[in-house]
Structure formats: C-alpha cells, structure tokens
Design a protein around this motif. Structure first.
Motif, PDB file in Angstrom:
ATOM      1  N   HIS A  40       0.855  -1.192   0.000  1.00  0.00           N
ATOM      2  CA  HIS A  40       0.000   0.000   0.000  1.00  0.00           C
ATOM      3  C   HIS A  40       0.887   1.237   0.000  1.00  0.00           C
ATOM      4  O   HIS A  40       1.792   1.352   0.838  1.00  0.00           O
ATOM      5  N   VAL A  81      -7.170  -0.377  -2.056  1.00  0.00           N
ATOM      6  CA  VAL A  81      -6.634  -0.632  -3.393  1.00  0.00           C
ATOM      7  C   VAL A  81      -5.242  -1.252  -3.348  1.00  0.00           C
ATOM      8  O   VAL A  81      -4.409  -0.968  -4.187  1.00  0.00           O
ATOM      9  N   ARG A  83      -1.991  -3.676  -3.655  1.00  0.00           N
ATOM     10  CA  ARG A  83      -1.357  -4.418  -4.743  1.00  0.00           C
ATOM     11  C   ARG A  83      -0.956  -5.768  -4.172  1.00  0.00           C
ATOM     12  O   ARG A  83      -0.153  -5.845  -3.258  1.00  0.00           O
ATOM     13  N   THR A 112      -7.812  -7.338 -17.169  1.00  0.00           N
ATOM     14  CA  THR A 112      -8.151  -6.246 -18.076  1.00  0.00           C
ATOM     15  C   THR A 112      -6.927  -5.911 -18.920  1.00  0.00           C
ATOM     16  O   THR A 112      -5.798  -6.241 -18.566  1.00  0.00           O
ATOM     17  N   GLN A 135      -4.233  -5.875  -8.504  1.00  0.00           N
ATOM     18  CA  GLN A 135      -4.621  -4.864  -7.513  1.00  0.00           C
ATOM     19  C   GLN A 135      -6.091  -5.008  -7.183  1.00  0.00           C
ATOM     20  O   GLN A 135      -6.893  -5.434  -8.014  1.00  0.00           O
ATOM     21  N   TRP A 136      -6.420  -4.623  -5.960  1.00  0.00           N
ATOM     22  CA  TRP A 136      -7.822  -4.613  -5.546  1.00  0.00           C
ATOM     23  C   TRP A 136      -8.500  -3.409  -6.182  1.00  0.00           C
ATOM     24  O   TRP A 136      -8.016  -2.285  -6.074  1.00  0.00           O
ATOM     25  N   GLN A 137      -9.618  -3.654  -6.868  1.00  0.00           N
ATOM     26  CA  GLN A 137     -10.431  -2.599  -7.467  1.00  0.00           C
ATOM     27  C   GLN A 137     -11.887  -2.918  -7.177  1.00  0.00           C
ATOM     28  O   GLN A 137     -12.394  -3.938  -7.638  1.00  0.00           O
ATOM     29  N   ASP A 138     -12.538  -2.073  -6.408  1.00  0.00           N
ATOM     30  CA  ASP A 138     -13.952  -2.274  -6.067  1.00  0.00           C
ATOM     31  C   ASP A 138     -14.226  -3.673  -5.526  1.00  0.00           C
ATOM     32  O   ASP A 138     -15.202  -4.322  -5.896  1.00  0.00           O
ATOM     33  N   VAL A 142      -7.869  -7.581  -9.576  1.00  0.00           N
ATOM     34  CA  VAL A 142      -7.806  -7.341 -11.020  1.00  0.00           C
ATOM     35  C   VAL A 142      -6.353  -7.294 -11.486  1.00  0.00           C
ATOM     36  O   VAL A 142      -5.554  -6.534 -10.947  1.00  0.00           O
ATOM     37  N   VAL A 144      -4.069  -6.113 -14.343  1.00  0.00           N
ATOM     38  CA  VAL A 144      -4.027  -5.215 -15.496  1.00  0.00           C
ATOM     39  C   VAL A 144      -2.863  -5.641 -16.387  1.00  0.00           C
ATOM     40  O   VAL A 144      -1.736  -5.797 -15.921  1.00  0.00           O
TER      41      VAL A 144
END
Length: 168
Positions: A40, A81, A83, A112, A135-138, A142, A144
């Motif tokens: 973080h 969020v 990582r 994504t 990474q944490w997204q919502d 996810v 990337v």
C-alpha cells in the motif's frame, strides 16, 4: 465475511523492498495458502510503502499477530486498493499461461487490458514474466495487462523497472 488484517509500516521506500518483505514473512511465518499479502502506498509528508496480511481465519490471524507484535503493526487495511503480492494461486502464475488459467488457478477475479473496453478471451496467452501483481479494485482482484508481440499479453507491472532518473 472480511478476513482479519494486520498492517506493518516499516518505512520502506520502494515496492521491491515491500515485495521482498512479504515473501520473507510468508516463508518465515509459514503463512497459510489463503493469505493475501498486499503493498500500500502511503502518501503525505513521508511517502512510503506499507504491507498488509489478510489471514483466512481468526486463529491464523491471532498466531501471526502474536508473532509480529514487536514490529509496530496496526489492524485493518491502510486502503482498499492494495497491490497483491501474496494471494491464493500466486505461485502457479509463472511462465506462459492463459487468461482463463489465471482466473481458474488463482484468486484473480478479472483480467483487463490497457486501452481496451472488452476483457480478453479466456484463451488469450499471458506471458507472466514470473511477476504477477494484481490490484484490488472495487472489491475484486484485477490483473491489469498490456498487449505484447503476437497477440499475447504481459502484466502491466514489469519485474525490474528502471528507477526514475537512472540515466542522470
């Protein structure tokens, strides 16, 4: 149910050192398979990288918390969020794989691709470079990626980034 989380803020200045700390803790503490270890970014007058460990059960959390008590820890995540460096299935994400295999073999919820609105197909080849950092997204983990040669993908984060101002 949200797993219990312990956070360490050892004053690290870069992600590589934080990754190393998480991998060292995983080995030394024999962390269970369901553990999430995240980095973080802490902003403010003293920018640094903190790490968090989310343990699968209260008993495992208590055991880790007790062993880390002398290291200036806090409870809860520093942010939403993080990582992920440690996560279920991370060890299997090496070499060449596919997007579908990443999602089936690990805790990664979604893959994504930068610059595209649609997710990649399950059979799309992913060259992991042995460095997968979703990474944490919502609330979802996810990964990337970016396009690479021959229609393949590579994770957006490179294993050995060039430090800023390396040439001067």
């Amino acid at each position: 149910m949200t797993p219990p989380v312990v956070t360490l803020d050892p004053g690290l200045r870069d992600l590589r050192a934080a990754d190393h700390l998480l991998l060292t803790l995983a080995a030394e503490l024999a962390l269970p398979e369901g553990t999430f270890g995240c980095t973080h970014l802490v902003r403010g007058d003293r920018p640094r990288v903190a790490v968090s460990l989310a343990l699968p059960t209260d008993a495992e959390f208590t055991a880790v918390r007790d062993r880390l008590a002398a290291h200036g820890m806090a409870y809860g995540r520093p942010d939403a969020v993080g990582r992920a460096v440690l996560f279920p299935g991370a060890a299997a994400l090496t070499g060449t794989t596919t997007v579908g295999e990443v999602r089936m073999a690990s805790a990664v919820d979604r893959v994504t691709v930068l610059g595209t609105a649609e997710p990649p197909g399950s059979d799309t080849v992913l060259l992991t470079r042995d460095h997968v950092r979703p990474q944490w997204q919502d609330g979802a983990l996810v990964l990337v990626c970016m396009p690479a040669a021959g229609g393949t993908l590579v994770p957006f984060e490179v294993p050995d980034p060039t430090p800023c101002c390396a040439d001067h």
